[in-house]
Write a protein that holds these residues in place. Structure first.
Motif, PDB file in Angstrom:
ATOM      1  N   SER A   1      -0.490  16.216  -9.338  1.00  0.00           N
ATOM      2  CA  SER A   1      -0.554  16.859 -10.649  1.00  0.00           C
ATOM      3  C   SER A   1      -2.000  17.041 -11.091  1.00  0.00           C
ATOM      4  O   SER A   1      -2.365  18.098 -11.623  1.00  0.00           O
ATOM      5  CB  SER A   1       0.217  16.023 -11.669  1.00  0.00           C
ATOM      6  N   VAL A   2      -2.829  16.043 -10.870  1.00  0.00           N
ATOM      7  CA  VAL A   2      -4.249  16.139 -11.213  1.00  0.00           C
ATOM      8  C   VAL A   2      -4.890  17.279 -10.424  1.00  0.00           C
ATOM      9  O   VAL A   2      -5.639  18.093 -10.978  1.00  0.00           O
ATOM     10  CB  VAL A   2      -4.982  14.798 -10.935  1.00  0.00           C
ATOM     11  N   LEU A   3      -4.593  17.372  -9.142  1.00  0.00           N
ATOM     12  CA  LEU A   3      -5.152  18.427  -8.306  1.00  0.00           C
ATOM     13  C   LEU A   3      -4.671  19.802  -8.759  1.00  0.00           C
ATOM     14  O   LEU A   3      -5.458  20.747  -8.848  1.00  0.00           O
ATOM     15  CB  LEU A   3      -4.792  18.185  -6.836  1.00  0.00           C
ATOM     16  N   SER A   4      -3.401  19.911  -9.085  1.00  0.00           N
ATOM     17  CA  SER A   4      -2.855  21.171  -9.581  1.00  0.00           C
ATOM     18  C   SER A   4      -3.520  21.578 -10.891  1.00  0.00           C
ATOM     19  O   SER A   4      -3.889  22.746 -11.081  1.00  0.00           O
ATOM     20  CB  SER A   4      -1.340  21.051  -9.773  1.00  0.00           C
ATOM     21  N   ASN A   5      -3.686  20.622 -11.791  1.00  0.00           N
ATOM     22  CA  ASN A   5      -4.358  20.906 -13.066  1.00  0.00           C
ATOM     23  C   ASN A   5      -5.800  21.341 -12.842  1.00  0.00           C
ATOM     24  O   ASN A   5      -6.308  22.234 -13.527  1.00  0.00           O
ATOM     25  CB  ASN A   5      -4.313  19.687 -13.985  1.00  0.00           C
ATOM     26  N   TYR A   6      -6.463  20.720 -11.887  1.00  0.00           N
ATOM     27  CA  TYR A   6      -7.840  21.084 -11.576  1.00  0.00           C
ATOM     28  C   TYR A   6      -7.916  22.536 -11.091  1.00  0.00           C
ATOM     29  O   TYR A   6      -8.757  23.310 -11.533  1.00  0.00           O
ATOM     30  CB  TYR A   6      -8.424  20.144 -10.526  1.00  0.00           C
ATOM     31  N   HIS A   7      -7.021  22.903 -10.173  1.00  0.00           N
ATOM     32  CA  HIS A   7      -7.011  24.280  -9.656  1.00  0.00           C
ATOM     33  C   HIS A   7      -6.704  25.284 -10.770  1.00  0.00           C
ATOM     34  O   HIS A   7      -7.309  26.357 -10.828  1.00  0.00           O
ATOM     35  CB  HIS A   7      -6.012  24.429  -8.505  1.00  0.00           C
TER      36      HIS A   7
ATOM     37  N   LEU B   1       0.825  -1.209   0.000  1.00  0.00           N
ATOM     38  CA  LEU B   1       0.000   0.000   0.000  1.00  0.00           C
ATOM     39  C   LEU B   1       0.863   1.264   0.000  1.00  0.00           C
ATOM     40  O   LEU B   1       0.565   2.224  -0.708  1.00  0.00           O
ATOM     41  CB  LEU B   1      -0.940   0.003   1.210  1.00  0.00           C
ATOM     42  N   GLU B   2       1.937   1.250   0.788  1.00  0.00           N
ATOM     43  CA  GLU B   2       2.833   2.407   0.833  1.00  0.00           C
ATOM     44  C   GLU B   2       3.551   2.586  -0.504  1.00  0.00           C
ATOM     45  O   GLU B   2       3.727   3.704  -0.973  1.00  0.00           O
ATOM     46  CB  GLU B   2       3.840   2.248   1.975  1.00  0.00           C
ATOM     47  N   GLY B   3       3.963   1.487  -1.122  1.00  0.00           N
ATOM     48  CA  GLY B   3       4.614   1.566  -2.428  1.00  0.00           C
ATOM     49  C   GLY B   3       3.678   2.135  -3.479  1.00  0.00           C
ATOM     50  O   GLY B   3       4.052   2.998  -4.280  1.00  0.00           O
ATOM     51  N   PHE B   4       2.434   1.659  -3.475  1.00  0.00           N
ATOM     52  CA  PHE B   4       1.438   2.173  -4.415  1.00  0.00           C
ATOM     53  C   PHE B   4       1.198   3.653  -4.173  1.00  0.00           C
ATOM     54  O   PHE B   4       1.154   4.446  -5.122  1.00  0.00           O
ATOM     55  CB  PHE B   4       0.129   1.386  -4.260  1.00  0.00           C
ATOM     56  N   SER B   5       1.073   4.025  -2.909  1.00  0.00           N
ATOM     57  CA  SER B   5       0.828   5.424  -2.569  1.00  0.00           C
ATOM     58  C   SER B   5       1.975   6.321  -3.036  1.00  0.00           C
ATOM     59  O   SER B   5       1.738   7.405  -3.588  1.00  0.00           O
ATOM     60  CB  SER B   5       0.639   5.568  -1.057  1.00  0.00           C
ATOM     61  N   SER B   6       3.206   5.869  -2.855  1.00  0.00           N
ATOM     62  CA  SER B   6       4.347   6.697  -3.269  1.00  0.00           C
ATOM     63  C   SER B   6       4.420   6.832  -4.794  1.00  0.00           C
ATOM     64  O   SER B   6       4.886   7.845  -5.305  1.00  0.00           O
ATOM     65  CB  SER B   6       5.659   6.139  -2.716  1.00  0.00           C
ATOM     66  N   MET B   7       3.932   5.818  -5.514  1.00  0.00           N
ATOM     67  CA  MET B   7       3.919   5.903  -6.978  1.00  0.00           C
ATOM     68  C   MET B   7       2.794   6.811  -7.479  1.00  0.00           C
ATOM     69  O   MET B   7       2.954   7.542  -8.443  1.00  0.00           O
ATOM     70  CB  MET B   7       3.752   4.509  -7.590  1.00  0.00           C
ATOM     71  N   VAL B   8       1.656   6.753  -6.815  1.00  0.00           N
ATOM     72  CA  VAL B   8       0.471   7.464  -7.281  1.00  0.00           C
ATOM     73  C   VAL B   8       0.420   8.908  -6.788  1.00  0.00           C
ATOM     74  O   VAL B   8      -0.145   9.779  -7.451  1.00  0.00           O
ATOM     75  CB  VAL B   8      -0.798   6.686  -6.845  1.00  0.00           C
ATOM     76  N   LYS B   9       1.029   9.189  -5.653  1.00  0.00           N
ATOM     77  CA  LYS B   9       0.939  10.525  -5.046  1.00  0.00           C
ATOM     78  C   LYS B   9       1.348  11.648  -5.999  1.00  0.00           C
ATOM     79  O   LYS B   9       0.618  12.637  -6.126  1.00  0.00           O
ATOM     80  CB  LYS B   9       1.755  10.582  -3.763  1.00  0.00           C
TER      81      LYS B   9
END
Length: 97
Positions: A52-58, A39-47
């Protein structure tokens, strides 16, 4: 969970409109849970992607708001294009920071 659809369907009993799965049967369903490390590995890859998605949204929200405020003024002639340029540059600089 999609792979368990037929199993869950078989465990359910039902009336004429919907099937019901009681808690006793539901608690017997086995599901896989990834390890904390996975779960931590997935989170570090996806974060970084999610940031970036959040920044693009803003940025999209800011640009949309700017468009909504400038477009009527530009179309009416109230604001010449040369006067709109500094507002656009200011908005772009605010999005970057």
């Amino acid at each position: 969970m999609l792979g368990l659809y037929s199993h869950l369907h078989d465990l359910a009993s039902g009336g004429s409109a919907t099937l019901n799965l009681n808690t006793g049967n539901f608690s017997k369903v086995e599901i896989l849970k990834p390890s904390n490390g996975a779960l931590e590995g997935f989170s570090s890859m996806v974060k970084p992607m999610m940031e970036s998605v959040l920044s693009n949204y803003h940025q999209q929200e800011a640009l949309s708001s700017l468009r909504e405020s400038l477009l009527p003024k530009l179309l009416s002639g109230e604001l010449p294009i040369k006067d709109a340029q500094p507002k656009l540059e200011t908005a772009n600089m605010e999005d970057v920071t």
